[in-house]
Write a protein that holds these residues in place. Structure first.
Motif, PDB file in Angstrom:
ATOM      1  N   ARG A 112       0.872  -1.182   0.000  1.00 16.28           N
ATOM      2  CA  ARG A 112       0.000   0.000   0.000  1.00 16.28           C
ATOM      3  C   ARG A 112       0.901   1.222   0.000  1.00 16.28           C
ATOM      4  O   ARG A 112       1.851   1.308   0.771  1.00 16.28           O
ATOM      5  N   ASP A 147      -3.540   6.678  -3.684  1.00 14.11           N
ATOM      6  CA  ASP A 147      -3.705   5.711  -2.597  1.00 14.11           C
ATOM      7  C   ASP A 147      -4.043   4.382  -3.246  1.00 14.11           C
ATOM      8  O   ASP A 147      -5.169   4.152  -3.679  1.00 14.11           O
ATOM      9  N   HIS A 148      -3.035   3.501  -3.318  1.00 14.52           N
ATOM     10  CA  HIS A 148      -3.232   2.242  -4.029  1.00 14.52           C
ATOM     11  C   HIS A 148      -2.668   1.082  -3.206  1.00 14.52           C
ATOM     12  O   HIS A 148      -1.569   1.167  -2.663  1.00 14.52           O
ATOM     13  N   THR A 149      -3.450   0.009  -3.131  1.00 16.49           N
ATOM     14  CA  THR A 149      -3.014  -1.255  -2.542  1.00 16.49           C
ATOM     15  C   THR A 149      -3.144  -2.300  -3.629  1.00 16.49           C
ATOM     16  O   THR A 149      -4.213  -2.436  -4.236  1.00 16.49           O
TER      17      THR A 149
END
Length: 192
Positions: A112, A147-149
């Motif tokens: 993340r 915002d990346h997972t």
């Protein structure tokens, strides 16, 4: 052969079943649900706790010298000034340019990453993240929060486990003239 009363035969059959059940119970090891040391007879040296996965990767180890966690060691983000964009990594280039870079060990299959992005007035910009030269997550318009997972972009996670990956933030001016800024605020590995 003498005839035995029925209740004796029934009792013998029941006893045989009980003996088989006891024999099975004695030879079956119960599940280990707790790890502890014998309080009556402590070992002469502190025990080492290590846990490995199916591929013989050491997943967990305690710290014998000072206590606590030895592995995996978890990287922490350094404090940064989130309020002054002028101090953030930035570029004025019109082609994607690396503006920040870090090196991190690979412990989990996913990561993340969250960061703030900005662009100066009268310009538009884009920001993206690269992991070992492969894009991770979406390209965002500067001014939006990234915002990346997601899964790390490795072909074979097993061969990358425990080794170092390179994470880079790339940015560019898409139109107009000005500066694109990006500031990571959270980054960690995760399983799910």
């Amino acid at each position: 052969m003498a005839l035995l009363p029925e209740d004796i035969i029934d009792r013998l059959i029941q006893m045989e079943r009980r003996i088989q059940a006891l024999s099975t119970a004695v030879n079956t090891r119960p599940l280990i649900t707790e790890i502890s040391r014998d309080p009556v007879k402590p070992p002469p040296t502190k025990p080492v706790l290590r846990i490995f996965d199916a591929y013989d990767h050491e997943l967990f180890a305690d710290d014998m010298a000072t206590g606590g966690l030895a592995r995996p060691w978890l990287q922490l983000m350094p404090p940064v000034d989130h309020l002054k964009e002028a101090k953030w990594p930035s570029t004025t280039s019109t082609s994607f340019t690396a503006i920040a870079q870090s090196f991190n060990p690979v412990w989990q299959p996913k990561m993340r990453l969250a960061m703030y992005t900005k662009v100066s007035a009268n310009a538009t910009g884009q920001v993206q993240v690269m992991v070992d030269g492969v894009q991770f997550g979406p390209t965002v318009a500067a001014g939006q929060t990234f915002d990346h997972t997601g899964l790390l972009p490795f072909v074979d996670f097993g061969t990358k486990f425990g080794k170092v990956m390179t994470v880079e933030i790339h940015a560019r001016i898409a139109s107009g003239t000005g500066t694109v800024y990006a500031q990571p605020v959270s980054m960690y590995g995760t399983q799910t």
